[in-house]
Design a protein around this motif. Structure first.
Motif, PDB file in Angstrom:
ATOM      1  N   PRO A  36       0.829  -1.212   0.000  1.00  0.00           N
ATOM      2  CA  PRO A  36       0.000   0.000   0.000  1.00  0.00           C
ATOM      3  C   PRO A  36       0.862   1.260   0.000  1.00  0.00           C
ATOM      4  N   THR A  37       0.384   2.289  -0.683  1.00  0.00           N
ATOM      5  CA  THR A  37       1.110   3.560  -0.718  1.00  0.00           C
ATOM      6  C   THR A  37       0.554   4.566   0.276  1.00  0.00           C
ATOM      7  N   SER A  38      -0.510   4.215   0.962  1.00  0.00           N
ATOM      8  CA  SER A  38      -1.061   5.093   1.994  1.00  0.00           C
ATOM      9  C   SER A  38      -1.509   4.249   3.175  1.00  0.00           C
ATOM     10  N   ILE A  39      -1.175   4.696   4.374  1.00  0.00           N
ATOM     11  CA  ILE A  39      -1.553   4.013   5.612  1.00  0.00           C
ATOM     12  C   ILE A  39      -2.415   4.969   6.422  1.00  0.00           C
ATOM     13  N   SER A  40      -3.657   4.603   6.635  1.00  0.00           N
ATOM     14  CA  SER A  40      -4.560   5.455   7.413  1.00  0.00           C
ATOM     15  C   SER A  40      -4.218   5.366   8.891  1.00  0.00           C
ATOM     16  N   LEU A  41      -4.272   6.521   9.543  1.00  0.00           N
ATOM     17  CA  LEU A  41      -4.001   6.609  10.978  1.00  0.00           C
ATOM     18  C   LEU A  41      -5.268   7.069  11.691  1.00  0.00           C
ATOM     19  N   PRO A  42      -5.346   6.901  13.001  1.00  0.00           N
ATOM     20  CA  PRO A  42      -6.555   7.315  13.718  1.00  0.00           C
ATOM     21  C   PRO A  42      -6.836   8.810  13.562  1.00  0.00           C
ATOM     22  N   ALA A  43      -8.089   9.171  13.508  1.00  0.00           N
ATOM     23  CA  ALA A  43      -8.469  10.582  13.452  1.00  0.00           C
ATOM     24  C   ALA A  43      -7.907  11.314  14.666  1.00  0.00           C
ATOM     25  N   GLY A  44      -7.392  12.513  14.438  1.00  0.00           N
ATOM     26  CA  GLY A  44      -6.834  13.308  15.522  1.00  0.00           C
ATOM     27  C   GLY A  44      -5.504  12.836  16.037  1.00  0.00           C
ATOM     28  N   PHE A  45      -4.856  11.906  15.355  1.00  0.00           N
ATOM     29  CA  PHE A  45      -3.630  11.280  15.858  1.00  0.00           C
ATOM     30  C   PHE A  45      -2.449  12.232  15.862  1.00  0.00           C
ATOM     31  N   ARG A  46      -2.366  13.108  14.896  1.00  0.00           N
ATOM     32  CA  ARG A  46      -1.269  14.064  14.752  1.00  0.00           C
ATOM     33  C   ARG A  46       0.097  13.354  14.689  1.00  0.00           C
ATOM     34  N   PRO A  47       0.361  12.635  13.606  1.00  0.00           N
ATOM     35  CA  PRO A  47       1.620  11.882  13.494  1.00  0.00           C
ATOM     36  C   PRO A  47       2.819  12.798  13.304  1.00  0.00           C
ATOM     37  N   GLU A  48       3.969  12.296  13.669  1.00  0.00           N
ATOM     38  CA  GLU A  48       5.201  13.051  13.479  1.00  0.00           C
ATOM     39  C   GLU A  48       6.357  12.125  13.142  1.00  0.00           C
ATOM     40  N   GLY A  49       6.825  11.323  14.105  1.00  0.00           N
ATOM     41  CA  GLY A  49       7.972  10.455  13.869  1.00  0.00           C
ATOM     42  C   GLY A  49       7.576   9.103  13.317  1.00  0.00           C
ATOM     43  N   ILE A  50       8.527   8.468  12.623  1.00  0.00           N
ATOM     44  CA  ILE A  50       8.323   7.114  12.099  1.00  0.00           C
ATOM     45  C   ILE A  50       9.616   6.331  12.182  1.00  0.00           C
ATOM     46  N   ALA A  51       9.497   5.038  12.511  1.00  0.00           N
ATOM     47  CA  ALA A  51      10.612   4.089  12.455  1.00  0.00           C
ATOM     48  C   ALA A  51      10.071   2.806  11.844  1.00  0.00           C
ATOM     49  N   ILE A  52      10.927   2.081  11.134  1.00  0.00           N
ATOM     50  CA  ILE A  52      10.516   0.836  10.492  1.00  0.00           C
ATOM     51  C   ILE A  52      11.466  -0.281  10.879  1.00  0.00           C
ATOM     52  N   GLY A  53      10.892  -1.440  11.209  1.00  0.00           N
ATOM     53  CA  GLY A  53      11.638  -2.624  11.593  1.00  0.00           C
ATOM     54  C   GLY A  53      11.655  -2.802  13.106  1.00  0.00           C
ATOM     55  N   PRO A  54      11.899  -4.010  13.556  1.00  0.00           N
ATOM     56  CA  PRO A  54      12.236  -5.193  12.770  1.00  0.00           C
ATOM     57  C   PRO A  54      11.040  -5.713  11.968  1.00  0.00           C
ATOM     58  N   GLY A  55      11.339  -6.277  10.798  1.00  0.00           N
ATOM     59  CA  GLY A  55      10.293  -6.790   9.934  1.00  0.00           C
ATOM     60  C   GLY A  55       9.527  -5.685   9.238  1.00  0.00           C
ATOM     61  N   PRO A  56       8.437  -6.047   8.565  1.00  0.00           N
ATOM     62  CA  PRO A  56       7.680  -5.067   7.778  1.00  0.00           C
ATOM     63  C   PRO A  56       6.682  -4.280   8.606  1.00  0.00           C
ATOM     64  N   PHE A  57       7.138  -3.706   9.694  1.00  0.00           N
ATOM     65  CA  PHE A  57       6.257  -2.959  10.575  1.00  0.00           C
ATOM     66  C   PHE A  57       6.775  -1.548  10.777  1.00  0.00           C
ATOM     67  N   ALA A  58       5.869  -0.607  10.666  1.00  0.00           N
ATOM     68  CA  ALA A  58       6.188   0.793  10.919  1.00  0.00           C
ATOM     69  C   ALA A  58       5.633   1.197  12.267  1.00  0.00           C
ATOM     70  N   PHE A  59       6.388   2.036  12.971  1.00  0.00           N
ATOM     71  CA  PHE A  59       5.961   2.607  14.243  1.00  0.00           C
ATOM     72  C   PHE A  59       5.856   4.114  14.052  1.00  0.00           C
ATOM     73  N   ILE A  60       4.700   4.672  14.362  1.00  0.00           N
ATOM     74  CA  ILE A  60       4.433   6.084  14.123  1.00  0.00           C
ATOM     75  C   ILE A  60       3.974   6.713  15.426  1.00  0.00           C
ATOM     76  N   GLY A  61       4.596   7.835  15.786  1.00  0.00           N
ATOM     77  CA  GLY A  61       4.298   8.476  17.063  1.00  0.00           C
ATOM     78  C   GLY A  61       3.280   9.590  16.932  1.00  0.00           C
ATOM     79  N   SER A  62       2.513   9.805  17.994  1.00  0.00           N
ATOM     80  CA  SER A  62       1.492  10.847  18.028  1.00  0.00           C
ATOM     81  C   SER A  62       1.988  12.071  18.785  1.00  0.00           C
ATOM     82  N   MET A  63       1.794  13.244  18.156  1.00  0.00           N
ATOM     83  CA  MET A  63       2.061  14.492  18.866  1.00  0.00           C
ATOM     84  C   MET A  63       0.952  14.816  19.853  1.00  0.00           C
ATOM     85  N   ALA A  64      -0.217  14.206  19.684  1.00  0.00           N
ATOM     86  CA  ALA A  64      -1.363  14.533  20.532  1.00  0.00           C
ATOM     87  C   ALA A  64      -1.194  14.000  21.945  1.00  0.00           C
TER      88      ALA A  64
END
Length: 313
Positions: A36-64
């Motif tokens: 997928p070229t787009s990953i939906s995040l929760p409404a109001g999440f306010r994403p900022e940082g991202i890290a990927i791995g281990p494996g095919p998993f992304a971790f995205i942090g919330s500013m909220a």
């Protein structure tokens, strides 16, 4: 990070520059073009940082509220797997021990999260006054954090794979002078691994930083990187997100990181003020922070994937 405020064998140079493995993901079971070229995040999440791995998993942090969202890059689906402390989660990096390091923004702190369970393994008070702990990188057996409102780096020594009791505070000296707005933001090692590179968001200047904290402005031959945010190094190629400009700058550096040239800038119609980036397979993933959009509990957010700018070397 905000301006106001995660390659296989092909990424050997990046793994050398980031020995703890924070930016690069692993191998997927599907061809990159089917992801997928787009990953939906929760409404109001306010994403900022991202890290990927281990494996095919992304971790995205919330500013909220500092929660961490874990997404499967093969399907685009995910969920919040670690609830936040009520203060922001900004820069993120994962290491080879399955730990996620988190910069705490206005909370003036950092924490380390287990990528399997979401459990907080350690928390660190980095600042006691006004602060904006913004981004981090790994090099020389330590995690290094920037602060966009105080001229200092925070160092977490990671000897023998164990987490330290406390962080070290390293004042910044030399060419990097703090002014109004957001100052030191994205951070990455130099190509030779003998120093750090830090971008100053409000001036667009790039600095080489000794591990002692001494700074020297990088010669960009008349160019600058205004709104510079997350950075990613591959060999001597440096990628810099210029968030409100909706572009990723591609620079070619010398080994010491004292001189470089902006070769091109890459934009995409999917961009809506991206803040940071990480890689998986042949793609660059960026959360849309949407800093220019009115923030409400119902504001939609996503992370997007674009082809890696090529060539990277």
């Amino acid at each position: 990070m905000r301006s106001l405020k995660g390659f296989g064998a092909a990424l050997t140079a990046l793994a050398m520059a980031l020995p703890m493995g924070g930016c690069a993901g692993g191998q997927s079971e599907l061809p990159a073009e089917t992801l997928p070229t787009s990953i939906s995040l929760p409404a109001g999440f306010r994403p900022e940082g991202i890290a990927i791995g281990p494996g095919p998993f992304a971790f995205i942090g919330s500013m909220a509220d500092g929660s961490i969202y874990r997404a499967d890059l093969r399907t685009g689906r995910g969920e919040i797997f670690s609830r936040g402390p009520g203060t922001p989660s900004l820069g993120l990096k994962t290491d080879t021990q399955g730990r996620l390091f988190v910069a705490g923004g206005t909370g003036g702190d950092a924490r380390v999260v287990d990528t399997r369970t979401g459990e907080v393994l350690a928390s660190y008070r980095l600042a006691t006054g006004p602060s904006f702990v913004n981004d981090l990188t790994f090099t020389q057996g330590a995690a290094w954090f920037t602060d966009s409102t105080a001229p200092v780096l925070y160092k977490l020594p990671l000897r023998d794979r164990e987490l330290p009791v406390a962080a070290e505070r390293i004042p910044l000296t030399g060419d990097l002078v703090y002014g109004d707005g957001f100052n030191a933001n994205g951070i990455t090692p130099t190509p030779d691994g003998q120093g750090l590179l830090v971008v100053q968001s409000n001036t667009g200047a790039l600095f080489r930083v000794d591990f002692s904290g001494a700074t020297r402005r990088v010669d960009l031959h008349g160019e600058s990187l205004p709104e510079g945010d997350g950075m990613l190094l591959h060999g001597r190629t440096l990628l810099v997100v210029q968030n409100r400009l909706n572009v990723v700058a591609v620079l070619r550096l010398n080994e010491a990181g004292t001189e470089g040239r902006v070769e091109r800038r890459v934009g995409d119609p999917q961009f809506d003020v991206p803040a940071t980036m990480a890689t998986f397979e042949s793609r660059l993933y960026l959360p849309n922070a949407r800093f220019t959009t009115t923030q409400t509990p119902d504001t939609p957010y996503n992370a997007v994937a674009i082809p890696l700018p090529a060539p990277l070397s």
